[in-house]
Write a protein that holds these residues in place. Structure first.
Motif, PDB file in Angstrom:
ATOM      1  N   VAL A 103      67.967  95.662  79.728  1.00  0.00           N
ATOM      2  CA  VAL A 103      69.039  94.692  79.469  1.00  0.00           C
ATOM      3  C   VAL A 103      70.340  95.177  80.097  1.00  0.00           C
ATOM      4  N   LYS A 104      70.656  96.451  79.910  1.00  0.00           N
ATOM      5  CA  LYS A 104      71.902  96.991  80.451  1.00  0.00           C
ATOM      6  C   LYS A 104      71.869  97.031  81.974  1.00  0.00           C
ATOM      7  N   ILE A 105      70.702  97.284  82.567  1.00  0.00           N
ATOM      8  CA  ILE A 105      70.589  97.254  84.029  1.00  0.00           C
ATOM      9  C   ILE A 105      70.921  95.854  84.544  1.00  0.00           C
ATOM     10  N   ALA A 106      70.401  94.826  83.894  1.00  0.00           N
ATOM     11  CA  ALA A 106      70.691  93.449  84.314  1.00  0.00           C
ATOM     12  C   ALA A 106      72.168  93.117  84.107  1.00  0.00           C
ATOM     13  N   ASP A 107      72.737  93.549  82.991  1.00  0.00           N
ATOM     14  CA  ASP A 107      74.159  93.333  82.713  1.00  0.00           C
ATOM     15  C   ASP A 107      75.018  94.027  83.764  1.00  0.00           C
ATOM     16  N   ASN A 108      74.699  95.273  84.046  1.00  0.00           N
ATOM     17  CA  ASN A 108      75.423  96.053  85.040  1.00  0.00           C
ATOM     18  C   ASN A 108      75.332  95.400  86.420  1.00  0.00           C
ATOM     19  N   ALA A 109      74.132  94.943  86.773  1.00  0.00           N
ATOM     20  CA  ALA A 109      73.939  94.313  88.082  1.00  0.00           C
ATOM     21  C   ALA A 109      74.804  93.064  88.216  1.00  0.00           C
ATOM     22  N   HIS A 110      74.855  92.265  87.163  1.00  0.00           N
ATOM     23  CA  HIS A 110      75.672  91.050  87.239  1.00  0.00           C
ATOM     24  C   HIS A 110      77.157  91.397  87.284  1.00  0.00           C
ATOM     25  N   ASN A 111      77.569  92.355  86.462  1.00  0.00           N
ATOM     26  CA  ASN A 111      78.975  92.756  86.462  1.00  0.00           C
ATOM     27  C   ASN A 111      79.388  93.393  87.783  1.00  0.00           C
ATOM     28  N   SER A 112      78.418  93.904  88.540  1.00  0.00           N
ATOM     29  CA  SER A 112      78.696  94.573  89.817  1.00  0.00           C
ATOM     30  C   SER A 112      78.674  93.632  91.013  1.00  0.00           C
ATOM     31  N   ARG A 113      78.419  92.369  90.802  1.00  0.00           N
ATOM     32  CA  ARG A 113      78.370  91.419  91.924  1.00  0.00           C
ATOM     33  C   ARG A 113      79.728  91.358  92.621  1.00  0.00           C
ATOM     34  N   ALA A 114      79.710  91.369  93.932  1.00  0.00           N
ATOM     35  CA  ALA A 114      80.944  91.327  94.718  1.00  0.00           C
ATOM     36  C   ALA A 114      81.751  90.062  94.431  1.00  0.00           C
ATOM     37  N   ASP A 115      81.073  88.931  94.224  1.00  0.00           N
ATOM     38  CA  ASP A 115      81.805  87.687  93.975  1.00  0.00           C
ATOM     39  C   ASP A 115      82.536  87.728  92.631  1.00  0.00           C
ATOM     40  N   GLU A 126      88.233  98.668  91.307  1.00  0.00           N
ATOM     41  CA  GLU A 126      87.765  99.993  91.729  1.00  0.00           C
ATOM     42  C   GLU A 126      87.318 100.834  90.534  1.00  0.00           C
ATOM     43  N   ARG A 127      88.060 100.775  89.436  1.00  0.00           N
ATOM     44  CA  ARG A 127      87.712 101.529  88.227  1.00  0.00           C
ATOM     45  C   ARG A 127      86.364 101.068  87.683  1.00  0.00           C
ATOM     46  N   LEU A 128      86.171  99.760  87.590  1.00  0.00           N
ATOM     47  CA  LEU A 128      84.905  99.226  87.073  1.00  0.00           C
ATOM     48  C   LEU A 128      83.743  99.530  88.018  1.00  0.00           C
ATOM     49  N   ALA A 129      83.972  99.450  89.320  1.00  0.00           N
ATOM     50  CA  ALA A 129      82.904  99.753  90.276  1.00  0.00           C
ATOM     51  C   ALA A 129      82.413 101.188  90.095  1.00  0.00           C
ATOM     52  N   ALA A 130      83.329 102.119  89.908  1.00  0.00           N
ATOM     53  CA  ALA A 130      82.947 103.522  89.705  1.00  0.00           C
ATOM     54  C   ALA A 130      82.201 103.682  88.379  1.00  0.00           C
ATOM     55  N   TYR A 132      80.433 101.419  86.783  1.00  0.00           N
ATOM     56  CA  TYR A 132      79.104 100.804  86.889  1.00  0.00           C
ATOM     57  C   TYR A 132      78.161 101.641  87.756  1.00  0.00           C
ATOM     58  N   ARG A 133      78.679 102.242  88.834  1.00  0.00           N
ATOM     59  CA  ARG A 133      77.842 103.129  89.669  1.00  0.00           C
ATOM     60  C   ARG A 133      77.335 104.309  88.849  1.00  0.00           C
ATOM     61  N   SER A 134      78.214 104.903  88.075  1.00  0.00           N
ATOM     62  CA  SER A 134      77.850 106.044  87.237  1.00  0.00           C
ATOM     63  C   SER A 134      76.778 105.646  86.215  1.00  0.00           C
ATOM     64  N   ALA A 135      76.928 104.497  85.615  1.00  0.00           N
ATOM     65  CA  ALA A 135      75.946 104.014  84.638  1.00  0.00           C
ATOM     66  C   ALA A 135      74.602 103.766  85.305  1.00  0.00           C
ATOM     67  N   ARG A 136      74.613 103.210  86.513  1.00  0.00           N
ATOM     68  CA  ARG A 136      73.351 102.943  87.210  1.00  0.00           C
ATOM     69  C   ARG A 136      72.561 104.225  87.442  1.00  0.00           C
ATOM     70  N   ARG A 137      73.258 105.309  87.790  1.00  0.00           N
ATOM     71  CA  ARG A 137      72.549 106.571  88.020  1.00  0.00           C
ATOM     72  C   ARG A 137      71.751 106.985  86.778  1.00  0.00           C
ATOM     73  N   VAL A 138      72.329 106.836  85.607  1.00  0.00           N
ATOM     74  CA  VAL A 138      71.667 107.212  84.351  1.00  0.00           C
ATOM     75  C   VAL A 138      70.553 106.224  84.015  1.00  0.00           C
ATOM     76  N   LEU A 139      70.857 104.937  84.070  1.00  0.00           N
ATOM     77  CA  LEU A 139      69.898 103.909  83.651  1.00  0.00           C
ATOM     78  C   LEU A 139      68.705 103.819  84.601  1.00  0.00           C
ATOM     79  N   TRP A 140      68.964 103.812  85.888  1.00  0.00           N
ATOM     80  CA  TRP A 140      67.877 103.679  86.861  1.00  0.00           C
ATOM     81  C   TRP A 140      66.945 104.876  86.818  1.00  0.00           C
ATOM     82  N   ALA A 141      67.466 106.055  86.461  1.00  0.00           N
ATOM     83  CA  ALA A 141      66.641 107.271  86.427  1.00  0.00           C
ATOM     84  C   ALA A 141      65.552 107.205  85.365  1.00  0.00           C
TER      85      ALA A 141
END
Length: 166
Positions: A103-115, A126-130, A132-141
């Protein structure tokens, strides 16, 4: 409860709410649910409800009483902010629950959309992008790469190269 009934519940719960860029909030939860739909209706339900405990008066008990499956409510509870906890602690907690992780991966992916990010001022963008990137490293692992890819293909295909790099 059916997926359509949960969608209607989410629509009512988030009525009148907008996200940081002024879009009706229900569009965000529907996008998260769409990304989870290939993984089953209960995960799609959790996507629809993932912010309901945080952002509306609804409680977990009320969701259960309304007929929302327990698996769904547990995932929603797991992704809900706990008072006083840091975002990093929240992500580590979520990563211990397989459903909540997806669920969080899907939420993160949507929140990370460029549009979506384009509607924010440069500093928060920029703060949110960083964050979300940090969260992806943990969640995707801790998630199945095939499931992560299935979510990203629907919610934010621009993140797929990042998945294959990691």
């Amino acid at each position: 409860m059916t997926l359509a009934e949960v969608d209607a519940l989410a629509d009512r719960a988030h009525a009148g709410q907008t996200d940081k860029i002024g879009v009706p909030y229900v569009e965000h939860v529907r996008a998260v649910a769409a990304g989870l739909a290939p993984l089953g209706p209960e995960l799609a339900m959790a996507g629809l409800l993932h912010d309901v405990l945080e952002d509306t008066p609804w409680t977990a008990g009320e969701l259960r009483a309304a007929g929302v499956p327990d698996r769904v409510v547990r995932a929603v509870e797991a992704v809900t902010n706990e008072p006083g906890g840091s975002y990093e602690e929240k992500i580590r907690r979520i990563a211990r629950d397989p459903d909540a992780t997806l669920v969080k991966i899907a939420d993160n992916a949507h929140n990370s959309r460029a549009d979506r990010a384009a509607g924010l001022a440069p500093e928060p963008r920029e703060r949110l992008a960083a964050k979300y990137r940090s969260a992806r490293r943990v969640l995707w692992a801790v998630a199945d790469p095939g499931q992560v890819a299935a979510i990203l293909r629907i919610v934010n295909p621009d993140l797929l190269p990042e998945l294959t790099e990691g």
